[in-house]
Each structure stands twice: as C-alpha cells, then as structure tokens.
Design an enzyme around this catalytic site. Structure first.
Site, PDB file in Angstrom:
ATOM      1  N   SER A 230       6.375   6.871  13.935  1.00 30.16           N
ATOM      2  CA  SER A 230       7.138   6.138  12.912  1.00 30.16           C
ATOM      3  C   SER A 230       8.314   6.979  12.448  1.00 30.16           C
ATOM      4  O   SER A 230       8.136   8.063  11.885  1.00 30.16           O
ATOM      5  CB  SER A 230       6.238   5.809  11.720  1.00 30.16           C
ATOM      6  OG  SER A 230       7.047   5.357  10.651  1.00 30.16           O
TER       7      SER A 230
ATOM      8  N   HIS B 210       8.451  -3.122  12.014  1.00 26.24           N
ATOM      9  CA  HIS B 210       7.492  -3.517  10.980  1.00 26.24           C
ATOM     10  C   HIS B 210       8.276  -3.957   9.742  1.00 26.24           C
ATOM     11  O   HIS B 210       8.822  -3.117   9.027  1.00 26.24           O
ATOM     12  CB  HIS B 210       6.592  -2.305  10.676  1.00 26.24           C
ATOM     13  CG  HIS B 210       5.583  -2.523   9.607  1.00 26.24           C
ATOM     14  ND1 HIS B 210       4.868  -1.483   9.050  1.00 26.24           N
ATOM     15  CD2 HIS B 210       5.159  -3.653   8.979  1.00 26.24           C
ATOM     16  CE1 HIS B 210       4.046  -1.958   8.138  1.00 26.24           C
ATOM     17  NE2 HIS B 210       4.206  -3.266   8.060  1.00 26.24           N
TER      18      HIS B 210
ATOM     19  N   GLY C 180       4.776   1.186   1.980  1.00 27.84           N
ATOM     20  CA  GLY C 180       5.906   1.613   1.149  1.00 27.84           C
ATOM     21  C   GLY C 180       6.373   3.028   1.416  1.00 27.84           C
ATOM     22  O   GLY C 180       7.555   3.318   1.342  1.00 27.84           O
ATOM     23  N   PHE C 181       5.423   3.900   1.750  1.00 30.96           N
ATOM     24  CA  PHE C 181       5.781   5.317   1.894  1.00 30.96           C
ATOM     25  C   PHE C 181       4.978   5.971   3.012  1.00 30.96           C
ATOM     26  O   PHE C 181       3.822   5.608   3.240  1.00 30.96           O
ATOM     27  CB  PHE C 181       5.531   6.064   0.578  1.00 30.96           C
ATOM     28  CG  PHE C 181       6.342   5.494  -0.560  1.00 30.96           C
ATOM     29  CD1 PHE C 181       7.662   5.907  -0.765  1.00 30.96           C
ATOM     30  CD2 PHE C 181       5.804   4.512  -1.385  1.00 30.96           C
ATOM     31  CE1 PHE C 181       8.428   5.357  -1.786  1.00 30.96           C
ATOM     32  CE2 PHE C 181       6.567   3.951  -2.405  1.00 30.96           C
ATOM     33  CZ  PHE C 181       7.879   4.380  -2.605  1.00 30.96           C
TER      34      PHE C 181
ATOM     35  N   ASP D  69      -1.817   1.568  10.915  1.00 31.35           N
ATOM     36  CA  ASP D  69      -0.609   2.198  10.369  1.00 31.35           C
ATOM     37  C   ASP D  69      -0.884   2.807   8.997  1.00 31.35           C
ATOM     38  O   ASP D  69      -1.234   2.098   8.056  1.00 31.35           O
ATOM     39  CB  ASP D  69       0.472   1.103  10.257  1.00 31.35           C
ATOM     40  CG  ASP D  69       1.810   1.618   9.775  1.00 31.35           C
ATOM     41  OD1 ASP D  69       1.986   2.848   9.641  1.00 31.35           O
ATOM     42  OD2 ASP D  69       2.701   0.775   9.533  1.00 31.35           O
TER      43      ASP D  69
ATOM     44  N   MET E 102       8.587  -4.963   6.194  1.00 29.24           N
ATOM     45  CA  MET E 102       7.943  -5.009   4.878  1.00 29.24           C
ATOM     46  C   MET E 102       8.971  -5.602   3.918  1.00 29.24           C
ATOM     47  O   MET E 102       9.524  -4.914   3.061  1.00 29.24           O
ATOM     48  CB  MET E 102       7.495  -3.606   4.457  1.00 29.24           C
ATOM     49  CG  MET E 102       6.241  -3.158   5.191  1.00 29.24           C
ATOM     50  SD  MET E 102       5.998  -1.368   5.136  1.00 29.24           S
ATOM     51  CE  MET E 102       7.061  -0.891   6.491  1.00 29.24           C
TER      52      MET E 102
ATOM     53  N   MET F 129      -2.891  -2.211   7.936  1.00 29.39           N
ATOM     54  CA  MET F 129      -2.374  -1.098   7.130  1.00 29.39           C
ATOM     55  C   MET F 129      -3.555  -0.294   6.604  1.00 29.39           C
ATOM     56  O   MET F 129      -4.481  -0.848   6.008  1.00 29.39           O
ATOM     57  CB  MET F 129      -1.566  -1.619   5.939  1.00 29.39           C
ATOM     58  CG  MET F 129      -0.243  -2.297   6.267  1.00 29.39           C
ATOM     59  SD  MET F 129       1.001  -1.243   7.025  1.00 29.39           S
ATOM     60  CE  MET F 129       1.045   0.178   5.959  1.00 29.39           C
TER      61      MET F 129
ATOM     62  N   MET G  23      12.042  -1.828   4.920  1.00 28.87           N
ATOM     63  CA  MET G  23      11.588  -2.127   3.549  1.00 28.87           C
ATOM     64  C   MET G  23      12.764  -2.621   2.719  1.00 28.87           C
ATOM     65  O   MET G  23      13.868  -2.083   2.820  1.00 28.87           O
ATOM     66  CB  MET G  23      11.009  -0.872   2.904  1.00 28.87           C
ATOM     67  CG  MET G  23       9.936  -0.195   3.747  1.00 28.87           C
ATOM     68  SD  MET G  23       9.149   1.159   2.873  1.00 28.87           S
ATOM     69  CE  MET G  23       8.188   1.898   4.188  1.00 28.87           C
TER      70      MET G  23
ATOM     71  N   ASP H 134      10.104   1.144  10.355  1.00 28.09           N
ATOM     72  CA  ASP H 134       9.678   0.547   9.084  1.00 28.09           C
ATOM     73  C   ASP H 134      10.863   0.022   8.295  1.00 28.09           C
ATOM     74  O   ASP H 134      11.729   0.792   7.876  1.00 28.09           O
ATOM     75  CB  ASP H 134       8.945   1.593   8.237  1.00 28.09           C
ATOM     76  CG  ASP H 134       7.571   1.909   8.791  1.00 28.09           C
ATOM     77  OD1 ASP H 134       6.796   0.958   9.013  1.00 28.09           O
ATOM     78  OD2 ASP H 134       7.272   3.091   8.996  1.00 28.09           O
TER      79      ASP H 134
ATOM     80  N   HIS I   7       7.949   3.122  16.205  1.00 30.25           N
ATOM     81  CA  HIS I   7       7.654   2.279  15.046  1.00 30.25           C
ATOM     82  C   HIS I   7       8.781   2.399  14.022  1.00 30.25           C
ATOM     83  O   HIS I   7       9.155   3.502  13.615  1.00 30.25           O
ATOM     84  CB  HIS I   7       6.325   2.722  14.427  1.00 30.25           C
ATOM     85  CG  HIS I   7       5.813   1.826  13.354  1.00 30.25           C
ATOM     86  ND1 HIS I   7       5.148   0.637  13.612  1.00 30.25           N
ATOM     87  CD2 HIS I   7       5.863   1.924  12.001  1.00 30.25           C
ATOM     88  CE1 HIS I   7       4.812   0.067  12.465  1.00 30.25           C
ATOM     89  NE2 HIS I   7       5.229   0.820  11.476  1.00 30.25           N
TER      90      HIS I   7
HETATM   91  C1  DX5 Z   1       4.156   2.813   5.446  1.00 29.96           C
HETATM   92  C2  DX5 Z   1       4.667   2.550   6.827  1.00 29.96           C
HETATM   93  C3  DX5 Z   1       4.167   3.460   7.862  1.00 29.96           C
HETATM   94  C4  DX5 Z   1       4.474   4.921   7.664  1.00 29.96           C
HETATM   95  C5  DX5 Z   1       3.295   5.681   8.160  1.00 29.96           C
HETATM   96  O1  DX5 Z   1       4.399   1.739   4.633  1.00 29.96           O
HETATM   97  O2  DX5 Z   1       4.382   1.237   7.249  1.00 29.96           O
HETATM   98  O3  DX5 Z   1       4.583   3.068   9.163  1.00 29.96           O
HETATM   99  O4  DX5 Z   1       5.620   5.366   8.332  1.00 29.96           O
HETATM  100  O5  DX5 Z   1       3.487   6.976   7.834  1.00 29.96           O
HETATM  101  P1  DX5 Z   1       2.334   8.069   7.894  1.00 29.96           P
HETATM  102  O6  DX5 Z   1       1.914   8.146   9.320  1.00 29.96           O
HETATM  103  O7  DX5 Z   1       3.031   9.283   7.416  1.00 29.96           O
HETATM  104  O8  DX5 Z   1       1.236   7.614   6.993  1.00 29.96           O
HETATM  105 ZN    ZN Z   2       4.808   0.758   9.410  1.00 29.14          ZN
END
Ligand code: DX5
Ligand code: ZN
Length: 233
Positions: free
Chosen positions: A14, A72, A148-149, A181, A74, A143, A43, A41, A39
């Site tokens: 990611s 992905h 979010g983070f 994830d 969000m 998830m 947001m 993300d 991946h």
């Molecule tokens: C969080 C994201 C993830 C994130 C995972 O909301 O959807 O894809 O990047 O990060 P790690 O692997 O650091 O938990």
């Molecule tokens: Zn993600």
C-alpha cells in the site's frame, strides 16, 4: 475443502506508507521485488477523516509501472469517482458497502467497463451487508483496521470474519478473492492466510522503516512458509 496446494497468496504493497516525494522509486522498488499488486488508498475526508490520493497520482504512477493497480475507494460517492480512476489506469476498483450507492448497479458498471470490482467492509459494519454481493464480485476486501490511516494494529476479531467469508465462498464455489487490509506484518500475515485470505495489503510493514527490500522479503517469506495444510477455516 478445496485443494490448497494451488493457492497463491498475493502481496499488495500500500503506497499510503510510501515516501510521496519519491513515489516512483518506491513503486519501482516493490515491483522489482516481485510484488503482485499495488494497493492505492483513495480517501475523501468524508467517508474517512483523511485525504490522500487522486486520479492524477494514479495516472503518473501508471506511466512508470506495469503492476496491477488495486484502487481502494474510501469515499462517500464511489459512483462519482470510479471512472476517473479507470481512466488513470486502475485495474480493480473496490468501494465500500457502507456507502449510499446502488451497489448492484455500480458493480455492473465497473465490470462493463472491463475492470475487476471489489467491495470492502469496515470492522464495525455488519458482515450481512456484503454477503449477498459475493457472487457478483471479483474480490471482497475485509478491513482489519478502521479505514483512514496506515500503521494501525490488526484487529484479531477480524480473523473469524475472514473465516466466515472463506467458508461461504468455498461452500458456494464462488471465484471471489479475499483481500485483507490493515495491520498486516510478519506477525499477523500467517494468521490471515490460515483464515482464508488470498491477497494481503501491507503499507507500514513494507514502506515504514525505509528498508523496503528486507521488509518485503521478510513478509513474503512468512507467507510462503505458511503451509496450506495449516489452513483452518
Ligand atoms: C487504511 C488503508 C490501508 C493502509 C494499510 O485505511 O485502507 O490500505 O494503507 O496500512 P497498514 O498496512 O500500515 O496498516
Ligand atoms: Zn486500503
């Protein structure tokens, strides 16, 4: 139980945890190491309290990478944004089951455009929200942290959720992949695989320490050493 010997577990680094001032280098590094997917993300500051990547970043990443782009979303309105990510070079669009969109329509639209489609569920949402759509999807994204983070801790309770979904997919002989994830690292990856995951997203555990080669290989090794016989769903 199906034959687990043929099972190939994919790693999707990611880029949320990448160095954005050297994004091209980070993407090329994981590609060279043999990462299966990338991946991405997205947001919007509404669906989750963070802002990240728009189509312009994906468009430029696409110019430098042949990886499968796993986007992905969000965002509150995936129906308004998925096309921009398709045009930018996405291969798979995953949206959330908690969004107020017509899910069947959106699944069909994304598929019709020639992309793979996935649906994601956050830890607090009821699993029943997603089950009815499994026969129509290429992937379900479970998830294992609140979205979010990056860099959060894996929620162990999500293992039973992975097992439950795996059970349904195998029972009904569906072709839907299970992606997990959040909080995936060498300590949590094996359990996720044993519970039935096919695709593991990893951000912080690959990019966080800036030892991408060492950390990617460590994760790959743990996954490869997880015997399919240990599969315990
Ligand atoms: C969080 C994201 C993830 C994130 C995972 O909301 O959807 O894809 O990047 O990060 P790690 O692997 O650091 O938990
Ligand atoms: Zn993600």
């Amino acid at each position: 139980m199906q034959n687990k010997k043929t099972k190939n577990i994919l790693i999707a680094p990611s880029i949320l945890s990448a160095d954005f001032s050297a994004l091209k280098d980070d993407i090329m590094a994981v590609e060279k190491l043999g990462a299966d997917w990338l991946h991405i993300d997205v947001m919007d500051g509404h669906f989750v309290p963070n802002l990240t990547i728009g189509p312009v970043v994906v468009k430029w990443a696409r110019k430098h990478s042949g990886l499968f782009f796993d986007v992905h979303l969000m965002v509150e309105r995936p129906d308004n944004y998925w096309k921009a990510f398709k045009d930018a070079g996405a291969d798979l669009i995953t949206f959330h089951c908690e969004t107020a969109v017509n899910k069947k329509t959106l699944i069909n639209e994304i598929k019709k455009a020639g992309l793979k489609v996935g649906m994601s569920i956050r830890p607090k949402a009821k699993l029943s929200k997603i089950i009815q759509f499994l026969p129509y999807m290429d992937l379900v994204l479970i998830m294992s942290v609140e979205p979010g983070f990056g860099g959060q801790e894996f929620i162990p309770k999500m293992l039973s959720r992975i097992k439950e979904v795996r059970h349904i997919i195998d029972k009904d002989n569906l072709s839907c992949l299970i992606e997990v994830d959040g909080g995936i690292n060498p300590a949590t990856a094996a359990e996720a695989v044993r519970s039935g995951a096919n695709v593991l997203v990893a951000g912080n555990s690959i990019f966080g320490r800036r030892k991408i080669k060492t950390d990617y290989k460590k994760l790959r090794k743990v996954i490869d050493n997880t015997s399919f016989n240990e599969y315990n769903y």
